[in-house]
Design an enzyme around this catalytic site. Structure first.
Site, PDB file in Angstrom:
ATOM      1  CE  LYS A 165      -0.403  -0.004   5.048  1.00  0.00           C
ATOM      2  NZ  LYS A 165      -1.315   0.002   6.205  1.00  0.00           N
ATOM      3  NE  ARG A 186      -6.316   0.732  12.024  1.00  0.00           N
ATOM      4  CZ  ARG A 186      -5.115   0.626  11.476  1.00  0.00           C
ATOM      5  NH1 ARG A 186      -4.277   1.648  11.510  1.00  0.00           N
ATOM      6  NH2 ARG A 186      -4.732  -0.513  10.927  1.00  0.00           N
ATOM      7  CE1 TYR A 223      13.807  31.639   2.979  1.00  0.00           C
ATOM      8  CE2 TYR A 223      13.919  29.250   2.741  1.00  0.00           C
ATOM      9  CZ  TYR A 223      13.720  30.510   2.185  1.00  0.00           C
ATOM     10  OH  TYR A 223      13.434  30.632   0.849  1.00  0.00           O
ATOM     11  CG  MET A 271      10.348  23.577  -1.925  1.00  0.00           C
ATOM     12  SD  MET A 271       9.262  24.597  -2.936  1.00  0.00           S
ATOM     13  CE  MET A 271       8.065  25.152  -1.713  1.00  0.00           C
TER      14      MET A 271
END
Length: 381
Positions: free
Chosen positions: A35, A130, A255, A303
């Protein structure tokens, strides 16, 4: 500038880890969990790399269809089952198995008109709370599904363990006792063990095991690494230095000027950031491999770039190899520095990262039109 950030997928390591599963649970069949795009490794290439397993497990219908359209023929189990009766014709068309965990799903199966019966796993809530039928509900669910003509026989039973990654927690033993007593007398194959249970709780192995994280060469146990559990990392995330600077004592980096040079020092800029999936919350001091030796992340992750302390490698230069995790640097360790878990780091690798395959296996050859080495932006991944 061409992006230099790459994720290298080692298919031999993948098969080594499958071999470790079989060594630990030799009497169990294997449902390989692929998955979330095989935990960021590419579900199609991983499925071909694991061609000898007995079945695959995915979370959602579109993940299963992707595998079928790529030519995967093994049984595929929808671990969350289905949400709507409209999905059932597609489930039949693609020959999928489903996990049934709620009475509403039984209602839909009983009303459905299908071209073929659907193989079913009944999920028992043994304590995770769950998904799954409570112990008091299991017998009724069993009888209804056993009598339903839209359900293929035989039925199978599974549960999921909440704390198998903590060997000191007795919840796993309690869940095992609950499951065994709940299903006693029901003639069905059982599946209990996830990766942590395969490694740490042999009494849970049963008829089927469901390895996920360990297949990708990551330890499911906090504070441990793949090597300690006999596993090899499948993904190595790498990039290169794209700049080098000499800074003075008191100069700030990145930053927010959150990190200040304690002395005159060289720093390097590596072409990777949170836009590639590197964790934004990795703190200064997070290890990175530069030319095979450790250096430290400094300042904030941006980024597209990170900054590195080159004090121990002043000779490093632009173009030198940087490894963020994988061969030589456990992803488990990086996750600790980022206050997260390895699952998140692997699944977060961005689509713009180029994916290469380190090795091709004779029994992992994809059919025409479904190559193993493909860019993650391709629909085949």
């Amino acid at each position: 500038m061409t992006r230099t950030t790459r994720a290298l997928i080692d298919l031999h390591a993948l098969q080594h880890n499958l071999g470790r599963v079989r060594e630990l649970a030799p009497a169990s069949r294997v449902m390989a969990i692929v998955k979330a795009d095989a935990y960021g490794h590419g579900s199609v290439r991983v499925a071909y790399g694991l061609a000898s397993v007995d079945s695959f497990g995915v979370a959602r219908l579109n993940e299963a269809i992707t595998l079928r359209e790529a030519g995967i023929t093994q049984p595929i189990v929808l671990l969350e089952g289905f949400l709507d009766a409209a999905e059932l014709p597609l489930i039949c068309q693609h020959r999928l198995s489903v996990v049934v965990h709620h009475a509403a799903q039984i209602d839909m199966l009983e009303r459905a008109v299908l071209s073929a019966p659907v193989p079913v796993w009944i999920k028992v809530d043994s304590g995770m709370h769950r998904l799954g039928f409570t112990p008091a509900e299991v017998r009724n669910a069993w009888e209804r599904l056993k009598c339903c003509p839209q359900v293929a026989k035989p039925l199978r039973l599974m549960t999921h363990l909440a704390s198998a990654d903590n060997r000191a927690d007795d919840l796993t033993s309690k869940q095992l006792t609950c499951f065994n007593s709940t299903v006693a007398g029901l003639d069905a194959e059982h599946s209990i063990a996830n990766s942590a249970a395969i490694l740490g709780w042999p009494q849970t192995h049963a008829d089927w095991v469901r390895p996920g994280l360990m297949l990708y060469g990551v330890s499911p146990f906090p504070g441990r690494t793949a090597a300690q559990d006999g596993l090899r990392p499948v993904m190595t995330l790498s990039t290169k230095l794209i700049a080098k600077h000499a800074l003075s004592k008191g100069d700030s980096v990145g930053y927010g000027a959150s990190w200040t040079c304690p002395h005159d020092m060289p720093i390097g800029i590596a072409a990777i950031g949170y836009g590639d999936g590197y964790p934004r919350h990795a703190v200064s001091g997070t290890p990175v491999l530069l030319n095979g030796r450790r250096v430290s992340l400094i300042g904030r992750v941006s980024m597209d770039m990170i900054c590195l302390d080159l004090s121990t490698q002043p000779e490093a230069g632009v173009g030198d190899a940087v490894i963020l995790w994988g061969e030589g640097l456990p992803v488990e360790e990086v996750a600790q520095h980022a206050s997260t878990i390895p699952y998140e780091l692997l699944c977060a690798v961005a689509r713009r990262v180029t994916v290469d395959v380190a090795s091709t296996l004779d029994d992992a050859t994809a059919p025409s039109g479904a190559p193993l080495s493909i860019h993650p932006a391709s629909p085949a991944v």
